[in-house]
Write an enzyme that holds these catalytic residues in place. Structure first.
Site, PDB file in Angstrom:
ATOM      1  N   ASP A  26       0.898  -1.123   0.025  1.00 48.46           N
ATOM      2  CA  ASP A  26       0.140   0.144   0.037  1.00 48.46           C
ATOM      3  C   ASP A  26       0.939   1.117  -0.128  1.00 48.46           C
ATOM      4  OD1 ASP A  26      -1.700   2.131   0.485  1.00 48.46           O
ATOM      5  OD2 ASP A  26      -2.449   1.149   2.255  1.00 48.46           O
ATOM      6  N   HIS A  27       0.855   1.896  -1.042  1.00 48.97           N
ATOM      7  CA  HIS A  27       1.911   3.150  -1.308  1.00 48.97           C
ATOM      8  C   HIS A  27       1.443   4.162  -0.403  1.00 48.97           C
ATOM      9  CE1 HIS A  27       4.870   5.972  -3.038  1.00 48.97           C
ATOM     10  NE2 HIS A  27       5.069   4.995  -3.896  1.00 48.97           N
TER      11      HIS A  27
END
Lengths: 409, 743
Positions: free
Chosen positions: A381-382
């Protein structure tokens, strides 16, 4: 017809952005696909492109101005519109919004861009049968989206069933449009609650969370030797997965910044390393969480995992056992899958997809040889973990897997 | 002008008519006192003193607020009790009224000391136990004869022949008749005495039972304690014949009148009456004049309330039975004065000790006050225990259902199954007796339910006079005795109102009220006759009313096969069971065995007559078929459930719940008028148990508001049949909404 151009949300959840500079002057015309302005968010610089040809009637916002998402930034007009039309558009209140086209982001795979809707005004009272209230609660359905056709406008069971069969409407991206009528020979398997829940959660994850992916090829010879040695003791049945769990936990201990999840207000960092294991059951995919892996010996960990897996297959997990942790591990190696990437399990920030071990040709110091290799792919999850941090973690994980003795120290 | 003047003739002769039954007043002479057995006199003196001291203690405790509820004192009336009970056997029965401590104690004392009392050692351990348990019961404590649930007005000890006193005026008298019937038909010469007062002698239960007892020659004695006042109303105000024993000859009953303050006179009258009854010559009436020194309830004299004078009270005290017996014994040299005082002291001392065992100083109250010892109370969890039996009596029976029956099934008319199963049970169980109006004639009563049975079982199919209250009460007394198993028929359900006290206050409450263990195995049959033009007073469905009585079980068979199984279960149960029939079903046919009538249906199990997915139809009796027809007509995919067991405790919640969880909609279907309807409580219960499963409110089909009248068109409009169920199903369908997703 004059209409307002609104500040788009470049990333889901963003509340404001800066209009860096206009590329078109007021009065200037543009074609479909032309860049209208440059917009900056905390993380990215994005070009706002035109959906159709038109003229910039008036710029409401000037260069460098910070604007709330959804607020008007300009009035676009067509040939022949007058100042009066512009005024009308500005004072009209809630005109139709033009949705932003997909902006291009560097370094990250494309993410769906949502135009956040204003919440629909709720009616003063909803008439709903007790049964439907219960079902809506269980399936997290917003009843304001449904129309009731029962007596007095009551929302009844068949209304809910019809709404769900039609894929639902409203804020959530449609999971599926109404399927075309099936030919007679096709078998229709009605959805279980679990199937629906999986569909909803993973669709939400895939479409709203900015995933990026990272792959590593690991030499697992030493890991497999260690496993054999451990299992030589009678009564011990430690699996490769147990070792990988232990390795992942050790990696998190060395890179604690990766043991986080994204929340609206903050990054939540966990004091212990809890990792979920993906278990395939007859009913569907279940991910029970193994708690505090660092504190467990390998054999004890093995027992914990086996207990969770058995109970997951028997449908006897408790709700709290399905929640928590920042990371999941999913292993499809037993099916011979060489490599795959998994979908993040919301709200976790990483998931490790483990492929099958295979003998292959490798090169060490210019010399060709063979080794047992396993491909692992990490989805991240950036929002919570940037590329470099993920790479750091993956490198650590790889080091531990290739030198498993380091798990002991 | 006298309107009959022109028709008047004066050549008539009149001759007085007399009753065949003797009616006498009995008084003792000095000779009687001189001849009386000394043991008898001593026993009477001892019992009189024990009872007097007991009653004084009760009033004392009542004055301290420790008797919860009323304390109806029998002080002054002991002579009537002691004199009449002293000559009875333990197997003779007595019951009494709200003012019944004295008769109860006399019977209990006679049971534990059958050879009489020793005045020098009056209070034996057995006697102490009797006093202890009686006082405990009056105080509502766990150590009482009925575990504290009966109290002062419901005193019972079967072992001693104390059948149970009654708080309903006259309420115990029909039950006493049932006991007497059982005594006679079990081949004994035992008798039963029912005690009641001048207040009860004018009530239906008593008068109906007098008639019934005389018609059936029952060994039942109607013992009228005439203490001249019913609360504050004098006998003269309440009746045109203040010589209360005068009712006896009117019913053909041998009657005695006697001075109740003279225990020997009472004893001699009772002996004569008992001889009459034991000789099989039928019932007896004894009227004993007595006087209660205190008001109806509590420890103030009646004069304080203004309905009688202090002089009158004083005059009666001078006739005190304790003083009379003592004086006569002293005259005969059977006892000394100081010994008499010692008798009194022993009794008082025993009672003081007993009161001390049951009470303790109240540390939270004012100085010198007492309270009940906390540990003696029954546990509150006991409140609902023993309303009905525990069903252990049907634990090991053979269960069958029509769908899985492997024996031979033939086409059978419903009414033939009714008579057939009764025949089979009467054949295998000699205890079973059928009572009702005309059940013994007309080739099986009004509908054929007892066809062939009077001939096969002479003396066991009893045609009753038209006295529902008395004959169902007689059935109740028979059931409580246990030697016989009565099947009572009410020709029309509406007649339950005539018999409501016996049905609900007596039969329905007896087990629970007397502590929870006393069985009442009575079966009551009746038929819903709505639709036959008998009008407002003959057309009710009694299920709703009976469902309000926790002590009654209700079965409603809709097929011949089910009738056999459910009647067999009803006859096996140790609880009162209503077996509900319907005129529309009598002529219907179904398949039933003709050579195997011994099975039971599973207890508490409903039958799914049609499976469906869209609505749960709950119904019973003739409305089952109407519901199935309506479902066919509308094409709605309804699940039709034949409830079969209707009372709250026996209802099949498992089947009902599974269906509601599937369909999410309920339609309760019944025929009768809304007010007395059955579905109200059921709908309420369903709404709470299955709230989250309901997609619409519980829907109902019932008759109209008023009871159906005789006019055929109006009657049809007042009840529910197929058309009304069709309408109900359509209403449910409207609740589905118009989103057309079918499953």
């Amino acid at each position: 017809m004059a209409h307002l151009l609104l500040m788009p949300a470049i990333l889901a959840g963003a509340t404001e952005a800066v209009l860096l500079s206009w590329h078109v002057q007021p009065g200037g015309s543009f074609a479909e696909g032309d860049a209208l302005a440059e917009i900056e968010t905390d993380k990215a610089l994005v070009e706002l492109t035109a959906e159709e040809a038109g003229v910039l009637g008036r710029a409401v916002v000037l260069d460098g101005q910070r604007v709330a998402v959804g607020d008007p930034i300009a009035v676009l007009i067509a040939e022949g519109d007058t100042e009066a039309d512009i005024e009308t558009a500005l004072t009209a209140g809630a005109p139709e919004a033009t949705s932003a086209s997909e902006p291009s982001l560097d370094a990250a795979p494309p993410a769906a861009s949502d135009v956040p809707e204003l919440p629909a005004p709720s009616p003063s009272r909803l008439f709903v049968s007790p049964l439907v209230r219960k079902l809506a609660r269980e399936q997290e359905i917003d009843l304001t989206q449904l129309t009731g056709t029962g007596p007095g406008g009551r929302i009844v069971r068949r209304d809910l069933e019809a709404w769900v069969a039609a894929g639902g409407s409203g804020r959530r991206p449609a999971a599926a449009s109404t399927p075309p009528p099936a030919p007679a020979e096709v078998e229709e398997i009605p959805h279980t609650g679990m199937r629906r829940a999986i569909a909803r959660r993973l669709t939400e994850s895939k479409t709203t969370v900015p995933h990026f992916y990272m792959t590593a090829e690991l030499r697992v010879g030493r890991l497999l030797d260690l496993r054999a040695e451990v299992n030589a003791r009678p009564g011990t049945h430690v699996s490769v997965n147990d070792l990988l769990l232990k390795a992942a936990a050790a990696a998190f201990e060395r890179v604690p910044e990766a043991n986080v999840v994204w929340t609206d207000d903050a990054l939540r960092r966990f004091p212990t390393v809890d990792i979920a294991v993906a278990v395939a059951t007859d009913a569907g995919l279940v991910t029970p969480v193994v708690r505090d892996i660092g504190a467990q010996s390998l054999t004890r960990l093995s027992t914990s995992v086996r207990d969770l897996v058995d109970r997951a297959r028997a449908g006897r997990l408790h709700q709290h056992e399905l929640e928590g942790g920042a990371c999941s591990i999913s292993n499809l190696g037993m099916y011979g899958t060489r490599e795959f990437s998994a979908i993040l399990n919301p709200p976790q920030s990483s998931i490790l997809a483990i492929g099958a071990t295979r003998d292959t040709v490798v090169v060490d110091d210019g010399t060709i040889g063979t080794a047992q290799v396993m491909t692992v792919t990490m989805s991240v999850d950036h929002r919570a973990v940037d590329g470099a941090l993920a790479a750091q973690w993956l490198a650590e994980f790889g080091r531990i897997v290739e030198h498993p003795v380091s798990m002991l120290v | 002008m006298d309107p009959f003047q022109r028709y008047r003739v004066d050549m008539t002769t009149t001759s007085p008519l007399t009753s065949d039954a003797p009616w006498v007043e009995l008084r003792t002479t000095d000779e009687d006192w001189a001849q009386a057995d000394p043991v008898l006199l001593a026993t009477m003196l001892g019992q009189l003193h024990l009872i007097r001291a007991f009653e004084e203690t009760v009033l004392e405790l009542a004055g301290e607020g420790l008797v919860h509820g009323p304390a109806h004192s029998s002080i002054g009336q002991e002579g009537g009790a002691v004199g009449s009970v002293v000559g009875l056997r333990s197997t003779d029965g007595v019951n009494g009224s709200h003012r019944g401590h004295h008769q109860f104690l006399a019977k209990a004392l006679g049971h534990v000391a059958p050879d009489g009392l020793d005045l020098n050692a009056l209070v034996t351990p057995e006697i102490r136990t009797v006093l202890h348990r009686t006082l405990s019961e009056i105080l509502g404590l766990a150590g009482g004869f009925s575990n504290g649930r009966g109290g002062s007005m419901h005193l019972q000890w079967h072992e001693a022949g104390a059948l149970g006193t009654n708080a309903i005026v006259g309420g115990g008298v029909p039950l006493g008749a049932g006991h007497a019937w059982a005594q006679k038909h079990a081949g004994t010469d035992d008798v039963t005495l029912c005690y009641f007062g001048d207040g009860a002698v004018n009530i239906g239960s008593v008068l109906e039972t007098m008639n019934l007892a005389a018609a059936w020659d029952l060994p039942l004695c109607f013992f009228i304690e005439n203490n001249l006042y019913a609360v504050s109303t004098s006998v003269a105000e309440a009746t045109g014949e203040p010589r209360l024993s005068g009712r006896g000859p009117g019913f053909g009953i041998a009657s005695w009148r006697v001075d109740g303050m003279d225990p020997l006179a009472v004893h001699l009258a009772t002996t004569a009456a008992a001889e009459h009854m034991r000789g099989g010559r039928g019932p007896a009436v004894i009227e004993a004049e007595v006087y209660r020194y205190f008001h109806q309830n509590g420890s103030f004299p009646g004069s304080a309330f203004g309905y009688r004078t202090k002089d009158e009270e004083q005059a009666w005290r001078e006739r005190d039975p304790l003083d009379l017996v003592a004086r006569r014994m002293v005259e005969r040299g059977l006892i000394e004065d100081d010994a008499v005082v010692a008798v009194r002291s022993q009794a008082q001392a025993a009672m003081a000790l007993l009161a001390g065992e049951l009470t303790e100083p109240d540390t939270d109250g004012k100085a010198g006050t007492r309270r009940i010892r906390a540990e003696l109370w029954p546990d509150t969890s006991f409140a609902d225990v023993g309303i009905r039996g525990d069903l252990s009596e049907i634990a090991e029976v053979r269960i069958e259902e029509e769908a899985t029956f492997t024996g031979r099934l033939d086409t059978t008319r419903f009414i033939d199954a009714v008579a057939g199963v009764m025949d089979r049970r009467m054949e295998t169980d000699p205890r079973i007796v059928v009572l009702g109006e005309d059940v013994h004639r007309l080739k099986g009563g009004t509908n054929g339910a007892t066809k062939g049975l009077p001939e096969k079982y002479p003396g066991r199919i009893l045609g009753t006079p038209i006295s529902e209250n008395a004959f169902v009460g007689l059935g109740g007394g028979m059931a409580m005795d246990g030697r016989f198993r009565p099947v009572v028929e009410f020709m029309y359900p509406d007649f339950l109102w005539v018999a409501a006290d016996q049905v609900f206050n007596q039969i329905g409450k007896a087990r629970h009220m007397f502590g929870g263990t006393g069985a009442v195995p009575l079966v009551l049959r009746t038929k819903v006759a709505a639709g036959t033009g008998y009008g407002s007073q003959h057309s009710m469905d009694p299920a709703g009313i009976f469902a309000t009585a926790a002590g009654w079980r209700i079965v409603a068979p809709s097929t011949p096969f089910d009738y056999i199984g459910l009647m067999n279960t009803a006859l096996a149960l140790e609880d009162p069971v209503l077996v509900l029939e319907h005129v529309d079903l009598y002529g219907s046919t179904g398949t039933a065995p003709t050579d195997d009538l011994d099975y039971q249906l599973p207890f508490g199990r409903a039958a799914v007559r049609r499976e469906g997915r869209d609505v749960t139809v709950l119904t019973y009796l003739s409305m089952v078929q109407h519901s199935l027809e309506a479902v066919e007509q509308t094409g709605i995919d309804a699940e039709v459930i034949d409830l079969r067991w209707l009372d709250r405790a026996s209802l099949d919640w498992d089947t009902i719940g599974a269906s509601i969880r599937k369909t999410n909609a309920v339609l309760i279907v019944e025929q009768g008028a809304v007010g007395t309807s059955y579905g109200g409580w059921l709908g309420d219960e369903i709404s709470r148990r299955f709230f989250d499963w309901l997609d619409q409110p519980v829907a109902r089909v019932t008759g109209a508001e008023a009871s159906p009248t005789i006019s055929q068109r109006l009657e049809r409009a007042a009840i529910a049949k197929t058309d009304e169920v069709v309408d109900g199903l359509r209403r449910v369908q409207e609740g589905f909404g118009t989103s057309g997703v079918d499953r």
